[in-house]
Structure formats: structure tokens, C-alpha cells
Scaffold this active site. Sequence first.
Site, PDB file in Angstrom:
ATOM      1  N   ASP A  35       0.811  -1.227   0.000  1.00 49.06           N
ATOM      2  CA  ASP A  35       0.000   0.000   0.000  1.00 49.06           C
ATOM      3  C   ASP A  35       0.841   1.273   0.000  1.00 49.06           C
ATOM      4  O   ASP A  35       0.304   2.376   0.093  1.00 49.06           O
ATOM      5  CB  ASP A  35      -0.954   0.008   1.206  1.00 49.06           C
ATOM      6  CG  ASP A  35      -0.205  -0.052   2.525  1.00 49.06           C
ATOM      7  OD1 ASP A  35       1.055  -0.045   2.514  1.00 49.06           O
ATOM      8  OD2 ASP A  35      -0.856  -0.106   3.587  1.00 49.06           O
ATOM      9  N   GLY A  36       2.151   1.099  -0.061  1.00 44.49           N
ATOM     10  CA  GLY A  36       3.016   2.283  -0.146  1.00 44.49           C
ATOM     11  C   GLY A  36       3.633   2.695   1.183  1.00 44.49           C
ATOM     12  O   GLY A  36       4.522   3.549   1.217  1.00 44.49           O
ATOM     13  N   GLU A  37       3.162   2.109   2.289  1.00 41.55           N
ATOM     14  CA  GLU A  37       3.734   2.484   3.583  1.00 41.55           C
ATOM     15  C   GLU A  37       5.186   2.032   3.657  1.00 41.55           C
ATOM     16  O   GLU A  37       5.558   0.990   3.115  1.00 41.55           O
ATOM     17  CB  GLU A  37       2.930   1.841   4.725  1.00 41.55           C
ATOM     18  CG  GLU A  37       1.566   2.474   4.881  1.00 41.55           C
ATOM     19  CD  GLU A  37       0.739   1.836   5.994  1.00 41.55           C
ATOM     20  OE1 GLU A  37       1.212   0.870   6.622  1.00 41.55           O
ATOM     21  OE2 GLU A  37      -0.390   2.313   6.216  1.00 41.55           O
ATOM     22  N   ARG A  87      11.901  26.848   8.438  1.00 38.93           N
ATOM     23  CA  ARG A  87      11.712  28.265   8.097  1.00 38.93           C
ATOM     24  C   ARG A  87      10.349  28.801   8.534  1.00 38.93           C
ATOM     25  O   ARG A  87      10.163  29.991   8.640  1.00 38.93           O
ATOM     26  CB  ARG A  87      11.921  28.477   6.585  1.00 38.93           C
ATOM     27  CG  ARG A  87      13.404  28.479   6.223  1.00 38.93           C
ATOM     28  CD  ARG A  87      13.637  28.650   4.748  1.00 38.93           C
ATOM     29  NE  ARG A  87      13.286  27.458   4.009  1.00 38.93           N
ATOM     30  CZ  ARG A  87      13.289  27.372   2.684  1.00 38.93           C
ATOM     31  NH1 ARG A  87      13.619  28.417   1.971  1.00 38.93           N
ATOM     32  NH2 ARG A  87      12.990  26.243   2.083  1.00 38.93           N
ATOM     33  N   HIS A 120      17.940  26.880  10.332  1.00 38.97           N
ATOM     34  CA  HIS A 120      17.546  28.209   9.827  1.00 38.97           C
ATOM     35  C   HIS A 120      17.639  29.288  10.912  1.00 38.97           C
ATOM     36  O   HIS A 120      18.194  30.356  10.690  1.00 38.97           O
ATOM     37  CB  HIS A 120      16.146  28.149   9.235  1.00 38.97           C
ATOM     38  CG  HIS A 120      15.680  29.495   8.802  1.00 38.97           C
ATOM     39  ND1 HIS A 120      16.318  30.202   7.815  1.00 38.97           N
ATOM     40  CD2 HIS A 120      14.678  30.288   9.266  1.00 38.97           C
ATOM     41  CE1 HIS A 120      15.720  31.371   7.660  1.00 38.97           C
ATOM     42  NE2 HIS A 120      14.730  31.445   8.525  1.00 38.97           N
ATOM     43  N   ASP A 159      21.592  39.023   2.234  1.00 33.77           N
ATOM     44  CA  ASP A 159      20.968  40.144   2.959  1.00 33.77           C
ATOM     45  C   ASP A 159      21.767  40.395   4.229  1.00 33.77           C
ATOM     46  O   ASP A 159      22.645  39.594   4.585  1.00 33.77           O
ATOM     47  CB  ASP A 159      19.488  39.843   3.279  1.00 33.77           C
ATOM     48  CG  ASP A 159      19.314  38.531   3.999  1.00 33.77           C
ATOM     49  OD1 ASP A 159      20.016  38.309   5.001  1.00 33.77           O
ATOM     50  OD2 ASP A 159      18.487  37.697   3.557  1.00 33.77           O
ATOM     51  N   LYS A 182      19.219  45.709  -1.442  1.00 38.68           N
ATOM     52  CA  LYS A 182      18.171  45.797  -2.475  1.00 38.68           C
ATOM     53  C   LYS A 182      17.610  47.209  -2.491  1.00 38.68           C
ATOM     54  O   LYS A 182      17.247  47.744  -1.447  1.00 38.68           O
ATOM     55  CB  LYS A 182      17.000  44.870  -2.111  1.00 38.68           C
ATOM     56  CG  LYS A 182      17.180  43.451  -2.545  1.00 38.68           C
ATOM     57  CD  LYS A 182      15.875  42.684  -2.346  1.00 38.68           C
ATOM     58  CE  LYS A 182      16.187  41.205  -2.305  1.00 38.68           C
ATOM     59  NZ  LYS A 182      15.071  40.355  -1.998  1.00 38.68           N
ATOM     60  N   ARG A 184      14.507  49.271  -4.309  1.00 34.39           N
ATOM     61  CA  ARG A 184      13.355  49.161  -5.213  1.00 34.39           C
ATOM     62  C   ARG A 184      13.292  50.403  -6.084  1.00 34.39           C
ATOM     63  O   ARG A 184      13.170  51.521  -5.590  1.00 34.39           O
ATOM     64  CB  ARG A 184      12.062  48.965  -4.404  1.00 34.39           C
ATOM     65  CG  ARG A 184      10.843  48.777  -5.280  1.00 34.39           C
ATOM     66  CD  ARG A 184       9.721  48.036  -4.586  1.00 34.39           C
ATOM     67  NE  ARG A 184       9.967  46.611  -4.371  1.00 34.39           N
ATOM     68  CZ  ARG A 184       9.949  45.677  -5.308  1.00 34.39           C
ATOM     69  NH1 ARG A 184       9.757  45.996  -6.569  1.00 34.39           N
ATOM     70  NH2 ARG A 184      10.156  44.419  -5.012  1.00 34.39           N
ATOM     71  N   ASP A 208      24.998  31.326   1.538  1.00 35.96           N
ATOM     72  CA  ASP A 208      23.737  31.327   2.269  1.00 35.96           C
ATOM     73  C   ASP A 208      23.586  29.994   2.991  1.00 35.96           C
ATOM     74  O   ASP A 208      24.226  29.004   2.612  1.00 35.96           O
ATOM     75  CB  ASP A 208      22.563  31.537   1.288  1.00 35.96           C
ATOM     76  CG  ASP A 208      21.354  32.192   1.956  1.00 35.96           C
ATOM     77  OD1 ASP A 208      21.339  32.289   3.199  1.00 35.96           O
ATOM     78  OD2 ASP A 208      20.436  32.586   1.230  1.00 35.96           O
TER      79      ASP A 208
HETATM   80  C1  R5P Z   1      16.160  32.590   4.321  1.00 35.94           C
HETATM   81  O1  R5P Z   1      15.940  33.118   5.353  1.00 35.94           O
HETATM   82  C2  R5P Z   1      17.263  31.632   4.092  1.00 35.94           C
HETATM   83  O2  R5P Z   1      18.390  31.945   4.831  1.00 35.94           O
HETATM   84  C3  R5P Z   1      17.615  31.601   2.613  1.00 35.94           C
HETATM   85  O3  R5P Z   1      18.132  32.868   2.255  1.00 35.94           O
HETATM   86  C4  R5P Z   1      16.414  31.323   1.788  1.00 35.94           C
HETATM   87  O4  R5P Z   1      15.758  30.210   2.274  1.00 35.94           O
HETATM   88  C5  R5P Z   1      16.798  31.123   0.351  1.00 35.94           C
HETATM   89  O5  R5P Z   1      15.628  30.912  -0.365  1.00 35.94           O
HETATM   90  P1  R5P Z   1      15.609  31.063  -1.938  1.00 35.94           P
HETATM   91  O6  R5P Z   1      16.734  30.207  -2.484  1.00 35.94           O
HETATM   92  O7  R5P Z   1      14.267  30.573  -2.327  1.00 35.94           O
HETATM   93  O8  R5P Z   1      15.860  32.522  -2.263  1.00 35.94           O
END
Ligand code: R5P
Length: 283
Positions: A35-37, A87, A120, A159, A182, A184, A208
Amino acid sequence: MMKVVSTEYSQILAARVARESGSELVDVRFSRFPDGEQYLRTGPVGDEVLIIGSVTDSNSLIQLLLLIDACEDARSTLLIPYMGYARQDKQFRPGEPLSARAIARALSRGVNDVMTINIHDRDSLRFFSVPARNLSIAAEIGDYLSGLSLNDPLILAPDDGAEYFAMEVALTNGWDTDHLEKTRLSAEEVRMEPAGITAEGRDVVIVDDIISTGGTLAMATGMLYEKGASCVYAACVHGVFASGAYGRLRASGIREVFASDTIEQGCSVFSAAREVVSSIRRC
Ligand code: R5P
């Protein structure tokens, strides 16, 4: 002597941890019921075991829960190399779950302590009901990058909140760090450039903790080339690469994308194993 056992999702990292620590790697058989379990059966785990399993999706979570249960009779440390759902660690709107808490609570049951890798947000460790610690493998990323003969590298965070991580990566080599700012320009147009240091004539590595969709990185790459960067690379701990992100990043002009083995990908070029074993030895 502690043995090492893992889900299918962390088998390479588990083998590296076992080798690095001189521990026995436990053989596990995985299959499915009609059944996939999911079903699994471990070899003898002994009195003390390190359970390793990244949570990358629902299947990996279920498999990890089954593995923890199978190790019920041993003293166990759980290593979650990549903890998906981390997250969603705040209730942004009424009615939402704290997903990080839900996962942490579920995985705390049946283990004695927990380790995560570049989770995170370290604050999420409080959601585990057993002692939990987070390891950073930023230095491993720095070590790897130092072998690439980069030209006057600039380590760039996407960031300002991520600049501490960039500083950790750059630390041993004394490289410059900065973050992307950034601006805008209109409803559709955003400009991104290093906040304080010029990228001109330099190799830029955007670092990151997670690359998921890679959206910001892909957009930043073109702008960094426009500003005269020689070459742009990306490096992360957790290479999620959702919705074709790896291809999108390479198509945007990123020379190489590097990730660790917390999620096992073709571009997993550095490992969390050394940091995991050092941490176990320290405790
Ligand atoms: C966000 O807070 C994490 O540190 C990463 O910057 C984020 O999850 C990256 O997401 P994506 O690759 O979708 O820009």
C-alpha cells in the site's frame, strides 16, 4: 562504542561520519508495503547509536520517525543535517502552525539529544524537548573555497541578516565580506549590489545557509556582472534546489554552485562529517 545508522536520505554523510569517527555503520534495509507504507529493518545498533536523517520531505520525515523507533532500546543522539520546515518558525497569520515546533516535537520523542547543522534559526532549538545543539560548517565552506585559487574573493551574503554567516565563511582566510542591498526602483524593478564594497574585478561568492528557489541569487548574479565582477559563485550548506533552482542559477551566469552533504546532491562538495565528529568528541 557508538554506532552510526541513517535513513536513505543521509547515507553518504553517515558513512563519512562513521569513517571519521572509527564507528561501525549499521546496515539498514528499506522497502515498502504494497500500500506504499514504508518499512525498514536495522542491523544490531548496540547500546549507543547516532541516528542521522535529513528532513527534506514527508517521506524522509516518516522514515526518520521509523528509524528512531527501531532504535528505541539504545541511547541515541539524533543528527538532523537538514531540518526542513524550520523556516516556518513563527506564526505569521492566525491559524498557521509553527512547523518548526511540530517537527522538533515529533523528532524529540525516543531520542536522548539532538544536533542540527546550520538550522535556519538557532532559536528553534528550544522547540526540542531534549537537549539540542546546532553546529555550523561555515569553516568547511571557507576551507573548500580556499582551494579554488579565487581572485581577490568577496564573500557576499544575500541580505544583512546573513552577513554573520558570510563572516564565518571568510574568517580563516581573512577575506572581505559584505551583503547585498536591495533598492526598489519601481514596482517591477529592483537593484541589488554589495552594500559597501565594490565587486569590480573580483571573484564574488554568494553564501547562504539554504538555497531553495535561488531567486535572489539568480537576480543578483546579472547585476554583479554588470558591476564588473570577474566571476560569481554560490555556496550554501543546504542545497534544496527547489523547482529547477540549480539549472536556473547556472543559466544566470553563476560559474559553480557548491553545497554540503546535509542534502545529498551532485554538487555536494564539502561535508559536515568533520564538524559532527568533533562535536561528538567535545561532548
Ligand atoms: C532565508 O531566510 C534563508 O536563509 C535563505 O536565504 C532562503 O531560504 C533562500 O531561499 P531562496 O533560495 O528561495 O531565495
